[in-house]
Write a protein that holds these residues in place. Structure first.
Motif, short mmCIF file in Angstrom:
data_model
loop_
_atom_site.label_atom_id
_atom_site.label_comp_id
_atom_site.label_asym_id
_atom_site.label_seq_id
_atom_site.Cartn_x
_atom_site.Cartn_y
_atom_site.Cartn_z
N PHE A 159 0.68 -1.34 0.15
CA PHE A 159 0.06 -0.01 0.13
C PHE A 159 0.73 1.10 0.00
CE2 PHE A 159 -3.15 -3.08 1.62
CZ PHE A 159 -4.22 -2.80 0.68
N ASP A 160 2.11 1.04 0.19
CA ASP A 160 3.12 2.42 0.00
C ASP A 160 3.45 2.68 -1.43
OD1 ASP A 160 2.89 2.51 2.85
OD2 ASP A 160 4.84 1.65 3.33
N GLY A 218 -11.03 -2.75 -2.39
CA GLY A 218 -10.72 -3.97 -1.60
C GLY A 218 -9.25 -3.93 -0.97
N ASN A 219 -8.68 -5.06 -0.52
CA ASN A 219 -7.85 -5.15 0.26
C ASN A 219 -7.11 -6.49 0.08
OD1 ASN A 219 -5.43 -5.51 2.11
ND2 ASN A 219 -6.76 -5.44 3.83
N PRO A 220 -6.03 -6.54 -0.84
CA PRO A 220 -5.20 -7.66 -1.37
C PRO A 220 -4.66 -8.22 -0.42
CG PRO A 220 -4.15 -5.80 -2.36
CD PRO A 220 -5.55 -5.47 -1.77
N THR A 221 -4.25 -7.73 0.77
CA THR A 221 -3.33 -8.26 1.85
C THR A 221 -4.18 -8.90 3.05
OG1 THR A 221 -2.89 -6.36 2.69
CG2 THR A 221 -1.62 -6.98 1.09
N VAL A 242 10.05 -5.75 10.60
CA VAL A 242 8.61 -5.82 10.91
C VAL A 242 7.62 -4.75 10.55
CG1 VAL A 242 6.94 -6.43 13.05
CG2 VAL A 242 8.92 -7.91 12.45
N PRO A 243 8.17 -3.46 11.27
CA PRO A 243 7.18 -2.45 11.24
C PRO A 243 7.12 -1.89 9.65
CG PRO A 243 9.50 -1.92 12.30
CD PRO A 243 9.26 -3.25 12.13
N PHE A 244 7.69 -2.20 8.73
CA PHE A 244 7.66 -1.84 7.58
C PHE A 244 6.65 -2.61 6.84
CE2 PHE A 244 12.26 -0.64 8.44
CZ PHE A 244 11.98 0.68 8.34
N TYR A 245 6.74 -3.87 7.05
CA TYR A 245 5.67 -4.86 6.53
C TYR A 245 4.44 -4.44 7.16
CZ TYR A 245 8.99 -7.73 3.93
OH TYR A 245 9.77 -8.29 2.77
N GLU A 246 4.33 -4.34 8.59
CA GLU A 246 3.08 -4.13 9.07
C GLU A 246 2.58 -2.82 8.30
OE1 GLU A 246 3.57 -5.65 13.66
OE2 GLU A 246 3.91 -3.56 12.99
N GLN A 247 3.34 -2.06 8.01
CA GLN A 247 2.56 -0.61 7.39
C GLN A 247 2.54 -0.92 5.93
OE1 GLN A 247 5.25 3.01 7.60
NE2 GLN A 247 5.13 3.42 5.62
N ALA A 248 3.24 -1.59 5.03
CA ALA A 248 3.12 -1.73 3.74
C ALA A 248 1.76 -2.55 3.32
CB ALA A 248 4.31 -2.24 3.05
N LEU A 249 1.73 -3.67 4.24
CA LEU A 249 0.61 -4.39 4.02
C LEU A 249 -0.65 -4.54 4.93
CD1 LEU A 249 2.97 -7.85 3.78
CD2 LEU A 249 1.94 -6.48 1.66
N ARG A 250 -0.57 -3.48 5.85
CA ARG A 250 -1.76 -3.15 6.52
C ARG A 250 -1.96 -4.27 7.40
NH1 ARG A 250 -6.08 0.10 2.80
NH2 ARG A 250 -4.94 2.08 2.52
N LEU A 251 -0.99 -4.77 8.40
CA LEU A 251 -0.96 -6.08 9.20
C LEU A 251 -1.39 -5.54 10.40
CD1 LEU A 251 2.03 -7.98 7.83
CD2 LEU A 251 -0.37 -8.07 7.03
N GLY A 252 -2.20 -6.38 11.17
CA GLY A 252 -2.42 -6.12 12.64
C GLY A 252 -1.21 -6.39 13.46
#
Length: 370
Positions: free
Chosen positions: A132-133, A144-147, A161-171
């Motif tokens: 999403f970045d 929609g949300n492809p992740t 970890v924080p970069f992936y959480e941000q880029a993939l919109r992870l909890g």
């Protein structure tokens, strides 16, 4: 097909068609089978390298495995539809599903709670912006949300970890530094010598040459991928003792007539003395081997201002070259003056969980320690 129309159709399938089909197959499947494990990918006609070690270990553990791999970008509409229907039928009753990139059919539905969706991702470390970045990855107008739906995303170190959480919109807690399964093969006895032998067998002309490998990423998106510096690299002369091997990204449309051996990128790592790349995360895996890297960035400033990076280039143990005329000297210098200490600091920061045990850690996290 027009790019905008393609995106609209993908969005429609994501929001309406896939969920409808999944619900239909769930009604026909009474319960989830914990012993059924799916491996799915929409960018390759065969199981990607990123999932091969995991597939082998899952089979060894006694699970039933199905592979659902088809390059949607090259397949016909009918072939793609059949592959998606087949996947959704199995998805409705699968205990675990492994992915290594975006896979819309899996993330489009509100899956059963007993089904675990595991994203191994196809890259190590973290460098260029993605998910999403990056507009090139997920357009702002995509509905929609492809992740969505990931239960676990594995990465190469805690700093990622924080970069992936941000880029993939992870909890919180979904992304874990368990390592990159694919990198375990570097630690397998005999793997590197076997790769060198394979290169010599398939391409005997490289024998006696010092080898540099150019493995760049692509520009644009998966449908219209371009390679920066392609024409310049086709004219590169490293000297009589050297030979340039090339491994372009699968999304690159043009090859420039460069010599591309019929081996996987990681197989070429074994023989390459120096890696030449740009913003490709292959550099993180190459660093594990303790070999020098040169960054050739003919569009460096424009790329960084456009797509952007997560980490400073100064973190990478590599020489930076923007002019093709300076590249031969940079390659020779890198080969003779490798900074092992700087490389080790880089590996410990960005690849600390890639220690040869990643596949087992991921298996334990998904299936429980056995």
């Amino acid at each position: 097909m027009d790019a905008k129309l393609r995106q609209k159709l993908k969005s429609l399938a994501h929001r309406k068609v896939f969920p409808m089909l999944y619900k239909k197959y769930c009604k026909k499947t009474e319960q989830v089978d914990p012993g059924l494990v799916l491996f799915a990918d929409a960018h390759s006609d065969g199981l990607p390298d990123s999932m091969q070690l995991m597939r082998d270990e899952v089979l060894r553990a006694g699970y039933r495995v199905e592979e659902h791999c088809l390059d949607f970008g090259k397949a016909t509409l009918v072939q793609t539809a059949k592959a998606i229907i087949r996947f959704l039928k199995s998805y409705a009753g699968a205990g675990t599903v492994f992915l290594c990139s975006y896979y819309l059919p899996a993330s489009s539905v509100e899956k059963r709670g007993e089904t675990r969706l595991i994203q191994l991702w196809h890259a190590a470390g973290v460098l260029k912006k993605f998910g999403f970045d990056a507009e090139e990855d997920i357009p702002a107008d995509f509905e929609g949300n492809p992740t969505a739906g990931y239960d676990l995303v594995t990465v190469s170190s805690p700093v990622c970890v924080p970069f992936y959480e941000q880029a993939l919109r992870l909890g919180e807690g979904v992304c874990q530094a368990l390592g990159v399964s694919r990198t375990d093969r570097w630690y397998e006895p005999g793997f590197l010598p076997q790769c060198r032998e394979k290169l010599l067998e398939t391409h005997p002309g490289v024998e006696g040459k010092r080898l540099a490998l150019w493995a760049p990423t692509f520009r644009g998106n998966a449908a219209v991928g371009e390679t920066a510096g392609l024409g310049q690299m086709a004219q590169l002369d490293l000297g009589e003792d050297w030979m340039l091997l090339t491994k372009l990204h699968p999304n690159a449309r043009e090859t420039g007539g460069l010599f591309q051996p019929r081996l996987a990128t990681e197989e070429l790592f074994a023989s390459a003395e120096v890696l030449i790349t740009d913003y490709s995360t292959v550099l993180f895996e190459f660093a594990l081997l303790g070999k020098p890297i040169v960054l050739f960035l003919p569009d460096g400033e424009a790329y960084q201002q456009g797509r952007g990076l997560y980490i400073p280039l100064e973190d990478i143990p590599a020489q930076v070259v923007t002019d093709i005329a300076d590249l031969p000297e940079a390659v020779h210098r890198a080969a003779e003056r490798f900074d092992a200490i700087r490389n080790q600091i880089f590996v410990e920061k960005y690849m600390s969980a890639c220690d040869g045990e990643a596949t087992q850690r991921i298996l334990d996290a998904v299936f429980g320690e056995r």
